[in-house]
Each structure stands twice: as structure tokens, then as C-alpha cells.
Motif scaffolding. Sequence first.
Motif, short mmCIF file in Angstrom:
data_model
loop_
_atom_site.label_atom_id
_atom_site.label_comp_id
_atom_site.label_asym_id
_atom_site.label_seq_id
_atom_site.Cartn_x
_atom_site.Cartn_y
_atom_site.Cartn_z
N ALA A 143 22.03 26.25 4.42
CA ALA A 143 22.13 27.69 4.19
C ALA A 143 20.74 28.30 4.01
O ALA A 143 20.47 29.41 4.48
CB ALA A 143 23.00 27.97 2.98
N GLU A 144 19.85 27.57 3.35
CA GLU A 144 18.50 28.09 3.10
C GLU A 144 17.69 28.22 4.38
O GLU A 144 16.94 29.18 4.55
CB GLU A 144 17.76 27.16 2.14
N ILE A 145 17.84 27.26 5.29
CA ILE A 145 17.00 27.26 6.49
C ILE A 145 17.72 27.81 7.71
O ILE A 145 17.15 27.87 8.80
CB ILE A 145 16.47 25.84 6.79
N GLY A 146 18.99 28.21 7.55
CA GLY A 146 19.74 28.78 8.66
C GLY A 146 20.15 27.78 9.71
O GLY A 146 20.23 28.10 10.90
N ASP A 147 20.44 26.54 9.29
CA ASP A 147 20.84 25.48 10.21
C ASP A 147 22.36 25.44 10.27
O ASP A 147 23.02 24.85 9.41
CB ASP A 147 20.28 24.14 9.75
N VAL A 148 22.93 26.07 11.31
CA VAL A 148 24.38 26.16 11.46
C VAL A 148 25.01 24.78 11.58
O VAL A 148 26.03 24.49 10.98
CB VAL A 148 24.74 27.03 12.68
N ASP A 149 24.40 23.91 12.38
CA ASP A 149 24.97 22.59 12.63
C ASP A 149 25.02 21.74 11.36
O ASP A 149 26.03 21.09 11.09
CB ASP A 149 24.18 21.87 13.71
N MET A 150 23.94 21.74 10.59
CA MET A 150 23.93 20.98 9.35
C MET A 150 24.97 21.52 8.37
O MET A 150 25.66 20.75 7.70
CB MET A 150 22.54 21.03 8.70
N ARG A 181 41.73 22.75 15.13
CA ARG A 181 42.00 24.08 15.71
C ARG A 181 40.99 25.13 15.24
O ARG A 181 40.62 26.02 16.00
CB ARG A 181 43.42 24.53 15.35
N VAL A 182 40.58 25.05 13.96
CA VAL A 182 39.72 26.11 13.42
C VAL A 182 38.23 25.78 13.45
O VAL A 182 37.39 26.67 13.31
CB VAL A 182 40.12 26.49 11.97
N GLY A 183 37.89 24.50 13.65
CA GLY A 183 36.49 24.10 13.66
C GLY A 183 35.62 24.91 14.60
O GLY A 183 34.55 25.41 14.22
N PRO A 184 36.04 25.07 15.87
CA PRO A 184 35.23 25.86 16.80
C PRO A 184 35.03 27.31 16.36
O PRO A 184 33.95 27.89 16.57
CB PRO A 184 36.03 25.78 18.11
N LEU A 185 36.04 27.92 15.76
CA LEU A 185 35.90 29.30 15.30
C LEU A 185 34.96 29.39 14.11
O LEU A 185 34.26 30.39 13.93
CB LEU A 185 37.28 29.87 14.94
N MET A 186 34.89 28.32 13.31
CA MET A 186 33.95 28.30 12.19
C MET A 186 32.52 28.44 12.67
O MET A 186 31.69 29.08 12.04
CB MET A 186 34.11 27.01 11.38
N ARG A 187 32.23 27.83 13.83
CA ARG A 187 30.87 27.95 14.37
C ARG A 187 30.51 29.40 14.64
O ARG A 187 29.40 29.85 14.33
CB ARG A 187 30.75 27.13 15.67
N ILE A 188 31.44 30.15 15.23
CA ILE A 188 31.18 31.55 15.53
C ILE A 188 30.96 32.34 14.25
O ILE A 188 30.01 33.12 14.13
CB ILE A 188 32.34 32.16 16.34
N ALA A 189 31.83 32.12 13.26
CA ALA A 189 31.75 32.88 12.01
C ALA A 189 30.44 32.60 11.28
O ALA A 189 29.77 33.52 10.80
CB ALA A 189 32.94 32.55 11.12
N VAL A 190 30.06 31.32 11.20
CA VAL A 190 28.84 30.96 10.47
C VAL A 190 27.60 31.42 11.24
O VAL A 190 26.65 31.93 10.65
CB VAL A 190 28.79 29.44 10.22
N ALA A 191 27.61 31.27 12.56
CA ALA A 191 26.46 31.69 13.36
C ALA A 191 26.22 33.18 13.23
O ALA A 191 25.08 33.64 13.12
CB ALA A 191 26.65 31.30 14.82
N VAL A 192 27.30 33.96 13.25
CA VAL A 192 27.17 35.41 13.10
C VAL A 192 26.62 35.73 11.72
O VAL A 192 25.73 36.59 11.56
CB VAL A 192 28.54 36.10 13.32
N ALA A 193 27.11 35.04 10.70
CA ALA A 193 26.66 35.29 9.33
C ALA A 193 25.18 34.99 9.16
O ALA A 193 24.46 35.70 8.47
CB ALA A 193 27.47 34.46 8.34
N VAL A 194 24.71 33.93 9.81
CA VAL A 194 23.30 33.57 9.70
C VAL A 194 22.43 34.56 10.48
O VAL A 194 21.36 34.95 10.03
CB VAL A 194 23.07 32.14 10.24
N ALA A 195 22.92 34.96 11.65
CA ALA A 195 22.10 35.80 12.52
C ALA A 195 22.02 37.25 12.04
O ALA A 195 21.00 37.91 12.23
CB ALA A 195 22.68 35.77 13.94
N VAL A 196 23.07 37.74 11.40
CA VAL A 196 23.10 39.12 10.93
C VAL A 196 22.57 39.16 9.50
O VAL A 196 23.19 38.64 8.58
CB VAL A 196 24.52 39.70 11.00
N ALA A 197 21.43 39.78 9.31
CA ALA A 197 20.74 39.71 8.02
C ALA A 197 21.60 40.21 6.86
O ALA A 197 21.59 39.64 5.78
CB ALA A 197 19.45 40.54 8.09
#
Length: 252
Positions: A143-150, A181-197
Motif C-alpha cells: 500500500a505504501e509503494i503502490g504495488d498492486v500485485d504485492m 470469480r472476484v479476484g480479477p475484479l479486485m485488480r481493477i478496484a485496487v489499481a483504480v484506488a492506487v492510481a486516483v490520488a
Amino acid sequence: MKDVQHDSWPRQRPRQRPRQRPLELQEGATAQSLVYATLRHALISGYFRPGEEISLRKVASVLETSVTPVREALRRLEGDGGLEAFGGNRVLRVPILTNAELIDIRDIRVNLEGFAATQAIKRIGPAQMRVINNAFNLMHTAAEIGDVDMYLENNWRFHSLIYRAADRPILMSQIKGLWLRVGPLMRIAVAVAVAVAVAAPMHFDQSMASHCAALQSLRNGDPDALQQAIIHDISEAASDLGKALRNGESQT
């Protein structure tokens, strides 16, 4: 472990997805079972995105294996609901959930995972607590470094370590099926959260607050508090997933 402070997450851009590694041969395991396990884990932990097409030859090339075990693994994943045939050519892709499906999955997860947590709490010893703590710390770092995969990898690891301790194989299988089923959607949600300040601190504060509460409940041996922390985490995550889903629909 000291309590983690997460008052304000740094706003950094999400890192690019890492490349899948070649299969590691295991004694007694078939190539097909290894491909299946690898792809299933990738879906659960959010490596793939909703709607992403899965190429038979590309997967075989990346995992450095023949197409035959990949083909069989993909068929199994389609049967599990982790993939779906799409279009006239019946290309396999990661399913795109509807809002109704997401709500359905949320309600089932709340009950199954909340129950699994209460069954697990008395079985978790010092060694298991250390690896659960490790997963939590890696989420915090991510969360600190914005690493979505980690973050996604250790989010699944944190939850699954708790649930597996319940020693309920059928229950764990059902939970994995829902995360598939929800894992792939989690990527979108977290990536958006990290990218949008503006959204990033709120998303990670809510998520890590739930994980903090779950960790403290484990330390205290409080099954009711642990169940509530898990339910809160799932409910808040479902809200973020719903927003990501609606944003995706508005862009199509």
C-alpha cells in the motif's frame, strides 16, 4: 509486531504486472495439474483482469510447457466458472461479473468466510500467526509503494491462511471458488484506488483497518470480533468492486 499506522498512504502509480514464471516441476505432479494450479492461483489473486482473453499458446509459451496440459487446465477452469467462452470463435476470457452476481457473491462470502474465521481462531498457533503477520506486513508495504500485485497476492494469502486453519476442506474449496470469480475484479478496484490520488488513501485505510482489526482479534482469541472484521472487510471491498464494475460498464 507493533501496531501499524496507516493514516495516510503515499500516492504512487501502480506497478506493472510481473511476468508469470515457468512451471516448477514437482515430484508426483502432472504438467496439467501444475498449469491448472498456477492459473487458478493467478485468477484468485487478481493477476488477470475481467474480460481479458486467455491465449492457449501464449500461456504455454510463458509457462514453458506444451499446449496439451494448458488446454486441459483451461477446460477445468471454465468448468469452475473462472473462465468463459465468448463470441463466435468461443475465445476463453475472464468473466465480467454483473452487479447482481457481485452482490450474490458478497452475501455468500460474508457467511462462509465469517464462519471459517470463527472455526479457525482456536487452531491458529504461534507459527501460523507469524506467517499471517508477514502477509499483513507485506500488504502494508504494498500500500505504501503502490504495488498492486504485492497487495493482491498478500490479501489472498492473509485471508486464506486464516481460513485454512479451520481444517474444513470442503468449506475452503467453496471459498476459493468465490475468490476465483472476484479476484480479477479486485485488480481493477485496487489499481483504480492506487492510481486516483483522492481515492487511494480511503481505499487502503478502509482495507487495512479491517485487516488490523482481524489481526488484533486473532491475537485476542476473540472469534466474534474476528468474524465482524472479516464481514466488514468483505462488505467494504464489495462496495469498491461495485464502483469499479459500474465504471467499467460506463466506459463500454
